[in-house]
Design a protein around this motif. Structure first.
Motif, PDB file in Angstrom:
ATOM      1  N   GLU A 773       0.932  -1.192   0.034  1.00 13.49           N
ATOM      2  CA  GLU A 773       0.010  -0.145   0.016  1.00 13.49           C
ATOM      3  C   GLU A 773       0.847   1.184   0.125  1.00 13.49           C
ATOM      4  O   GLU A 773       0.514   2.193  -0.864  1.00 13.49           O
ATOM      5  N   MET A 774       1.941   1.051   0.662  1.00 11.52           N
ATOM      6  CA  MET A 774       3.021   2.189   0.633  1.00 11.52           C
ATOM      7  C   MET A 774       3.485   2.550  -0.692  1.00 11.52           C
ATOM      8  O   MET A 774       3.963   3.731  -1.335  1.00 11.52           O
ATOM      9  N   ALA A 775       3.731   1.354  -1.191  1.00  9.35           N
ATOM     10  CA  ALA A 775       4.196   1.470  -2.818  1.00  9.35           C
ATOM     11  C   ALA A 775       3.008   2.259  -3.730  1.00  9.35           C
ATOM     12  O   ALA A 775       3.525   2.924  -4.498  1.00  9.35           O
ATOM     13  N   ALA A 776       1.998   2.008  -3.421  1.00  7.00           N
ATOM     14  CA  ALA A 776       0.884   2.727  -4.232  1.00  7.00           C
ATOM     15  C   ALA A 776       0.861   4.004  -3.934  1.00  7.00           C
ATOM     16  O   ALA A 776       0.565   4.837  -4.790  1.00  7.00           O
ATOM     17  N   LEU A 777       1.221   4.392  -2.627  1.00  3.60           N
ATOM     18  CA  LEU A 777       1.077   5.827  -2.314  1.00  3.60           C
ATOM     19  C   LEU A 777       2.440   6.677  -3.046  1.00  3.60           C
ATOM     20  O   LEU A 777       2.135   7.605  -3.820  1.00  3.60           O
ATOM     21  N   ALA A 778       3.532   6.084  -2.963  1.00 11.01           N
ATOM     22  CA  ALA A 778       4.513   6.618  -3.791  1.00 11.01           C
ATOM     23  C   ALA A 778       4.442   6.656  -5.105  1.00 11.01           C
ATOM     24  O   ALA A 778       4.601   7.268  -5.955  1.00 11.01           O
ATOM     25  N   ARG A 779       3.820   5.678  -5.765  1.00 12.34           N
ATOM     26  CA  ARG A 779       3.390   5.871  -7.084  1.00 12.34           C
ATOM     27  C   ARG A 779       2.515   7.025  -7.592  1.00 12.34           C
ATOM     28  O   ARG A 779       2.650   7.351  -8.585  1.00 12.34           O
ATOM     29  N   ASP A 780       1.635   7.275  -6.910  1.00 14.87           N
ATOM     30  CA  ASP A 780       0.615   8.198  -6.772  1.00 14.87           C
ATOM     31  C   ASP A 780       1.216   9.728  -6.348  1.00 14.87           C
ATOM     32  O   ASP A 780       0.510  10.909  -6.457  1.00 14.87           O
ATOM     33  N   ASP A 786      -6.254  11.072  -3.650  1.00 15.60           N
ATOM     34  CA  ASP A 786      -6.628  10.844  -2.139  1.00 15.60           C
ATOM     35  C   ASP A 786      -5.436  10.269  -1.374  1.00 15.60           C
ATOM     36  O   ASP A 786      -5.595   9.388  -0.578  1.00 15.60           O
ATOM     37  N   ILE A 787      -4.392  10.837  -1.636  1.00 17.65           N
ATOM     38  CA  ILE A 787      -3.173  10.498  -0.801  1.00 17.65           C
ATOM     39  C   ILE A 787      -3.029  10.455   0.770  1.00 17.65           C
ATOM     40  O   ILE A 787      -3.216   9.657   1.518  1.00 17.65           O
ATOM     41  N   GLU A 788      -3.949  11.683   1.230  1.00 19.65           N
ATOM     42  CA  GLU A 788      -3.921  11.944   2.724  1.00 19.65           C
ATOM     43  C   GLU A 788      -4.838  10.981   3.375  1.00 19.65           C
ATOM     44  O   GLU A 788      -4.443  10.487   4.435  1.00 19.65           O
ATOM     45  N   ASP A 789      -5.879  10.755   2.637  1.00 16.11           N
ATOM     46  CA  ASP A 789      -7.081   9.875   3.187  1.00 16.11           C
ATOM     47  C   ASP A 789      -6.589   8.323   3.292  1.00 16.11           C
ATOM     48  O   ASP A 789      -6.523   7.729   4.276  1.00 16.11           O
ATOM     49  N   ARG A 790      -6.026   8.101   2.147  1.00 11.99           N
ATOM     50  CA  ARG A 790      -5.293   6.582   2.275  1.00 11.99           C
ATOM     51  C   ARG A 790      -4.048   6.522   3.206  1.00 11.99           C
ATOM     52  O   ARG A 790      -3.939   5.455   3.805  1.00 11.99           O
ATOM     53  N   ALA A 791      -3.452   7.399   3.190  1.00 11.87           N
ATOM     54  CA  ALA A 791      -2.246   7.625   4.339  1.00 11.87           C
ATOM     55  C   ALA A 791      -2.717   7.289   5.728  1.00 11.87           C
ATOM     56  O   ALA A 791      -2.352   6.757   6.618  1.00 11.87           O
ATOM     57  N   ARG A 792      -3.843   8.246   6.050  1.00 10.07           N
ATOM     58  CA  ARG A 792      -4.577   8.256   7.187  1.00 10.07           C
ATOM     59  C   ARG A 792      -4.894   6.752   7.813  1.00 10.07           C
ATOM     60  O   ARG A 792      -4.832   6.116   8.803  1.00 10.07           O
ATOM     61  N   LEU A 794      -3.975   3.836   6.633  1.00  5.50           N
ATOM     62  CA  LEU A 794      -2.866   3.172   6.739  1.00  5.50           C
ATOM     63  C   LEU A 794      -2.197   3.183   7.875  1.00  5.50           C
ATOM     64  O   LEU A 794      -1.731   2.307   8.538  1.00  5.50           O
ATOM     65  N   ARG A 795      -2.058   4.601   8.201  1.00  7.08           N
ATOM     66  CA  ARG A 795      -1.269   4.894   9.489  1.00  7.08           C
ATOM     67  C   ARG A 795      -1.898   4.018  10.696  1.00  7.08           C
ATOM     68  O   ARG A 795      -1.410   3.781  11.647  1.00  7.08           O
ATOM     69  N   GLU A 796      -3.157   4.238  10.676  1.00  4.28           N
ATOM     70  CA  GLU A 796      -4.176   3.714  11.729  1.00  4.28           C
ATOM     71  C   GLU A 796      -3.859   1.831  11.730  1.00  4.28           C
ATOM     72  O   GLU A 796      -3.816   1.646  12.773  1.00  4.28           O
ATOM     73  N   GLN A 797      -3.801   1.356  10.537  1.00  7.15           N
ATOM     74  CA  GLN A 797      -3.582   0.083  10.290  1.00  7.15           C
ATOM     75  C   GLN A 797      -2.213  -0.426  10.932  1.00  7.15           C
ATOM     76  O   GLN A 797      -1.926  -1.351  11.863  1.00  7.15           O
ATOM     77  N   ILE A 798      -1.252   0.417  10.700  1.00  6.12           N
ATOM     78  CA  ILE A 798       0.113   0.195  11.171  1.00  6.12           C
ATOM     79  C   ILE A 798       0.188   0.465  12.693  1.00  6.12           C
ATOM     80  O   ILE A 798       0.916  -0.391  13.352  1.00  6.12           O
ATOM     81  N   SER A 799      -0.408   1.171  13.395  1.00  3.76           N
ATOM     82  CA  SER A 799      -0.475   1.440  14.765  1.00  3.76           C
ATOM     83  C   SER A 799      -0.811   0.275  15.352  1.00  3.76           C
ATOM     84  O   SER A 799      -0.526   0.080  16.570  1.00  3.76           O
ATOM     85  N   ILE A 800      -1.814  -0.470  14.855  1.00  4.57           N
ATOM     86  CA  ILE A 800      -2.148  -1.603  15.422  1.00  4.57           C
ATOM     87  C   ILE A 800      -1.167  -2.755  15.628  1.00  4.57           C
ATOM     88  O   ILE A 800      -0.984  -3.200  16.895  1.00  4.57           O
ATOM     89  N   SER A 801      -0.210  -2.623  14.790  1.00  4.22           N
ATOM     90  CA  SER A 801       0.856  -4.010  14.717  1.00  4.22           C
ATOM     91  C   SER A 801       1.982  -3.435  15.596  1.00  4.22           C
ATOM     92  O   SER A 801       2.756  -4.128  16.305  1.00  4.22           O
ATOM     93  N   GLY A 802       2.292  -2.077  15.799  1.00  3.63           N
ATOM     94  CA  GLY A 802       3.277  -1.559  16.653  1.00  3.63           C
ATOM     95  C   GLY A 802       4.652  -1.698  16.127  1.00  3.63           C
ATOM     96  O   GLY A 802       5.757  -1.519  16.858  1.00  3.63           O
ATOM     97  N   VAL A 803       4.938  -2.014  14.727  1.00  3.08           N
ATOM     98  CA  VAL A 803       5.899  -2.062  13.999  1.00  3.08           C
ATOM     99  C   VAL A 803       6.364  -0.485  13.809  1.00  3.08           C
ATOM    100  O   VAL A 803       6.063   0.244  12.884  1.00  3.08           O
ATOM    101  N   GLU A 811       5.471   7.958   6.736  1.00  8.41           N
ATOM    102  CA  GLU A 811       5.795   9.249   6.654  1.00  8.41           C
ATOM    103  C   GLU A 811       6.795   9.675   5.559  1.00  8.41           C
ATOM    104  O   GLU A 811       6.607  10.831   5.126  1.00  8.41           O
ATOM    105  N   LEU A 812       7.756   9.038   5.138  1.00  4.72           N
ATOM    106  CA  LEU A 812       8.871   9.051   4.304  1.00  4.72           C
ATOM    107  C   LEU A 812       7.836   9.298   2.784  1.00  4.72           C
ATOM    108  O   LEU A 812       8.519  10.169   1.985  1.00  4.72           O
ATOM    109  N   ALA A 813       7.287   8.333   2.827  1.00  3.67           N
ATOM    110  CA  ALA A 813       6.652   8.198   1.419  1.00  3.67           C
ATOM    111  C   ALA A 813       5.509   9.599   1.277  1.00  3.67           C
ATOM    112  O   ALA A 813       5.367  10.208   0.174  1.00  3.67           O
TER     113      ALA A 813
END
Length: 892
Positions: A773-780, A786-792, A794-803, A811-813
């Motif tokens: 999904e981050m690759a798709a953001l970098a591509r676009d 809808d970069i910001e909404d998609r990132a938001r 994805l950020r919530e999903q990542i927070s669940i994993s704690g990685v 954030e770099l993308a």
């Protein structure tokens, strides 16, 4: 028809008790279909019947429901064949009464495995109706408009061929649609080709209908056609188009008139009783086609007549669906069969679903119309019954027996196995068959070889006879095709067995040892890398070793094979209710593998806690203890606890075991996240395949902006993983390749992202999915997709994993996106988030990279050691931004 339950009535002095039972059989199911269809034909033939009446109650649906494997699909198929031609009808079913009527059966499998979505359901009905031999212009025009709006560039004809509908129903439907469009265009005197005229035809036709022109008088009789053609042609509108089909069917000439009988099988896969989106669309089809007859087969009864569903479905309540109302719900007694009260349209087949168990118990014993068995007791009985009607019957009698003893029954009274179930199950089995039955009760599933080996018999004949019994269920596509009915299995294992040849504890122990050894032999004999066999043997073997305190044996090697593929399917057996603590090596191994598979779905802190618990038990042999230490070190690294991770990785690397190369890779990663790239590069050169050297090199190159070299390294890693048959590594390497190429070649990134998504399908690799999904953001990046909404999200999903690293990469993308748009405020906000995420020191250079994208220096003294210096790294990242800007300008 429901009758009196004499056993219940003669078990109590309470004359206010209301008890009922019902009888069913297979022949009756056909008789119910025949009678309901006859009434339907009579109703639709009546002069007062109006297909456009949207308020009249509906009585055009018949439901057969029951637990899986009871024969619902077989019944659905048999009904389809019977309705298609008399020669297919079983002799005992009798002659139908509609010999002069033309019946068109259309069976649609709604199982998830069949891949039937709502579009395909509607198309299947229309394709089947091509048998009428003439266009259906009102529907065809609306459908063509929908298709061109929703599937631009995708030919409907090709879709029908690809989905098998053309082969199933012939190619008449596209021709009829084309003819309908041509006729309408001619009536409206429109020029141009059909393909370009659909939109113009629609607009002109709506105008003509509104103005009541004589040129379209053939369609003017459909009062709601103009409204449907003016509506946005989306999925919701498509669900109302069957009204047009019903109208077209009603105006067919007598010699072409046909009654569709639409059989909707596996209705339970439409959704559950919470998520009803697809069910709502299908219900509209049933309601809007009152001249079609629907036969629904699924695990539970339809709840459409429940007033409480108002708002979830469009048409609810007993007034809307009188035949589906609770008052006409059938009841079943012990044994398999089906019964129905007069007028009822919900027919229960065989075993009960949990909802129907509760309904059965609530209605079986009542006083003044209220259930005698309390809700909490019904829940316990339903859960224990596995849907077996006999268990419900025995529980009802136990309820009355306890009341007869002078006390009020409680929930604990029904956490109970009935020896009567064993007596009835074993009564007509031979001694050898009983031996096999007890042996396979230790297994979740089995085949003939496994059953014979578990029983310790020299021949398969007893197992062959046993699998023909009705309490042995078959799943032809399963790894092991046979399993015992859940209640029979738990009762054989747990009830007080008073039979003459009952087993002693030692007999059960020996059977467990035989079964465990047989599973190991099957796994070792498996050809190739049979992942399903590995997981199945592990799951069953772990359960046996844990429950009977067996030595691990072959489970150790199987655990290493499981870990080696990095797929992470759930593998741990169900938790034991009588032993929560980790007491044996099998307990520890089950907890270890469960923690490793669940880490894809849990926060890494939870994973670290579970692995620490396993390590602290000291129950595992040395090599499996090393596995726990290594994966704990990985979890610590993901959580940003670099010092603890370093100690664990160094420990595993120093011991030179199976994971030593992986631990050396972990040390290289730790050097990279600390910004010591020369050390990471030197370590990568020593790793080899076992240390995933190519992927480590790619991880080193891309932070330097060397996307081409990183992509080549990831491709080499993917190919090496393919050669070794490691699916998880292959998917991870391809996801990383897609990510780096998304920065440099957005026009080519689609193929790389699609390949990554294909490779990760079926694998439990959440972090890899995030990378895609981050690759798709970098591509676009740089676009307004809808970069910001998609990132938001994805950020919530990542927070669940704690990685931690995943959040930093995201954030770099995003910073790349802001840099391409020259949005310095957005980039500064992203840099602030990066500094917050990396304040512990790991990946601190990501904030430097974000500054490089903006053409700025790092802005602070950095401890990072770039391979060829900061200036060149900054230049490469800035060049990526300017190249993307030029690419976007060229595309404008």
């Amino acid at each position: 028809m429901a009758g009196r339950d004499l056993r219940a009535l003669f078990s109590t002095n309470d004359r206010s008790l209301e008890a009922s039972e019902a009888f069913t059989n297979r022949q009756l199911q056909w008789e119910l279909v025949a009678a309901a269809l006859t009434r339907h034909l009579q109703r639709t033939a009546a002069a007062a019947f109006d297909v456009e009446d949207l308020e009249a109650p509906r009585d055009n649906v018949l439901v057969f429901h029951g637990v899986g494997g009871i024969g619902k699909t077989t019944l659905s198929r048999k009904l389809e064949a019977t309705l298609a031609g008399a020669e297919q009808r079983p002799v005992q079913w009798g002659e139908p009464t509609w010999a002069e009527e033309r019946i068109l059966p259309v069976r649609i499998d709604l199982a998830r495995s069949a891949g039937t979505d709502f579009e395909q359901l509607v198309l299947t009905i229309r394709a089947a109706l091509a048998a009428v031999g003439r266009p259906l212009p009102a529907f065809d025009l609306a459908l063509r408009r929908y298709w061109e709006q929703q599937h631009p560039g995708d030919s409907l004809e090709e879709y029908l061929r690809r989905g098998g509908l053309a082969g199933r129903f012939g190619k008449a439907m596209p021709q009829q649609m084309q003819s309908a469009l041509a006729d309408v265009a001619q009536a409206l005197l429109l020029p141009g080709t059909l393909g370009s005229a659909v939109g113009q035809i629609t607009g002109s036709l709506v105008g003509a209908l509104r103005e009541r022109r004589q040129t379209v008088r053939a369609l003017a009789g459909c009062r709601r056609l103009a409204d449907l053609l003016e509506a946005e042609p989306d999925l919701d509108a498509l669900s109302f188009y069957p009204h047009l089909l019903a109208w077209e069917l009603a105006r067919l000439p007598a010699d072409r008139r046909v009654t569709p009988v639409i059989l909707l099988d596996t209705f339970e896969d439409v959704g559950d009783r919470t998520h009803r989106d697809l069910e709502r669309l299908i219900q509209r089809v049933v309601w809007l086609m009152p001249n079609a007859f629907f036969v629904v087969t699924g695990r539970s009864r339809l709840q459409w007549a429940e007033p409480a569903l108002q708002g979830q479905l469009d048409y609810t309540g007993p007034a809307a669906w009188p035949g589906l109302a609770a008052g006409s719900l059938p009841h079943a007694r012990s044994g398999s069969g089906t019964g129905e009260r007069t007028g009822g349209r919900q027919v229960l087949i065989g075993d009960f679903s949990p909802e129907d168990c509760d309904d059965y118990l609530a209605r079986r014993l009542a006083r003044n119309g209220r259930p005698l068995i309390r809700d909490e007791i019904r829940q316990v009985i339903s859960g224990r019954s596995h849907g077996l009607p006999l268990y419900l019957d025995l529980s009802v009698m136990r309820f009355l027996e306890i009341r007869r003893a002078g006390r009020e029954p409680a929930s604990a009274d029904f956490d109970h196995d009935f020896p009567a179930l064993i007596a009835r199950t074993l009564s007509d089995l031979t001694r050898e068959e009983r031996h096999v039955l007890r042996s396979v009760s230790l297994l979740d599933a089995f085949d003939l070889s496994l059953a014979t080996a578990a029983a310790g018999l020299p021949h398969q004949a007893p197992a062959l006879r046993l699998i023909e019994r009705p309490f042995v269920r078959e799943n032809p596509v399963g790894l092991w095709p046979f399993h015992l009915h859940g209640l029979i299995r738990s009762t054989v294992r747990g009830a007080d067995d008073q039979t003459d040849d009952r087993w002693s504890p030692r007999d059960w122990q020996q059977a467990a040892e035989r079964s465990h050894a047989a599973l190991g032999e099957q796994w070792r004999a498996g050809t190739g890398r049979d992942r399903a066999l590995l997981v199945g043997c592990l799951r069953q073997g772990l359960g046996l070793a844990r429950d009977f305190r067996l030595n691990l044996g072959w489970l150790t090697d199987a655990a290493w094979d499981y870990v080696g593929d990095s797929v992470w399917e759930p593998v741990a057996p169900p938790a034991r209710q009588d032993r929560a603590a980790v007491e044996t090596p099998a307990d520890a191994l089950a907890e270890l593998l469960s923690a490793l598979s669940r880490r894809q779905h849990e926060h890494r802190a939870r994973t670290a806690d579970r692995l620490t618990g396993v390590i602290d038990t000291r129950l595992l042999p040395a090599e499996l203890h090393e596995m726990a230490v290594y994966y704990l070190a990985k979890a610590e690294r993901d959580l940003g606890r670099s010092d603890a991770s370093l100690r664990g990785m160094q420990h595993v690397a120093d011991h030179g075991g199976r994971l030593a190369a992986a631990a050396r890779r972990g040390l290289a990663h730790l050097a990279r996240l600390a910004g010591d790239f020369p050390a990471a590069r030197d370590a990568a050169r020593t790793l080899g395949w076992e240390g995933r050297h190519h992927r480590v090199q790619g991880d080193i190159w891309w932070p330097h902006g060397e996307m081409g070299r990183a992509a080549a390294a990831y491709e080499a890693a993917r190919r090496e993983a393919e050669q070794h048959g490691v699916a998880g590594e292959r998917a991870t390497s391809q996801a990383q390749r897609a990510f780096v190429l998304a920065f440099t070649h957005p026009e080519h990134a689609d193929d790389e992202i699609d390949l990554a998504r294909h490779l990760v399908t079926g694998l439990s690799l959440r972090q890899t999915s995030h990378t895609i999904e981050m690759a798709a953001l970098a591509r676009d990046a740089g676009t307004d997709r809808d970069i910001e909404d998609r990132a938001r999200i994805l950020r919530e999903q990542i927070s669940i994993s704690g990685v931690a690293i995943a959040g930093a990469v995201l954030e770099l993308a995003l910073c790349f996106h802001h840099a391409v748009r020259d949005d310095h405020a957005g980039a500064d906000a992203g840099i602030a988030r990066l500094r917050d995420l990396t304040r512990g020191g790991d990946y601190a250079y990501y904030a430097d990279i974000a500054q490089f994208m903006l053409g700025r220096p790092a802005g602070r003294a950095s401890a990072v050691r770039w391979l060829d210096g900061e200036q060149r790294t900054r230049g490469r990242w800035r060049a990526l931004v300017t190249a993307r800007q030029a690419h976007l300008r060229a595309g404008q």
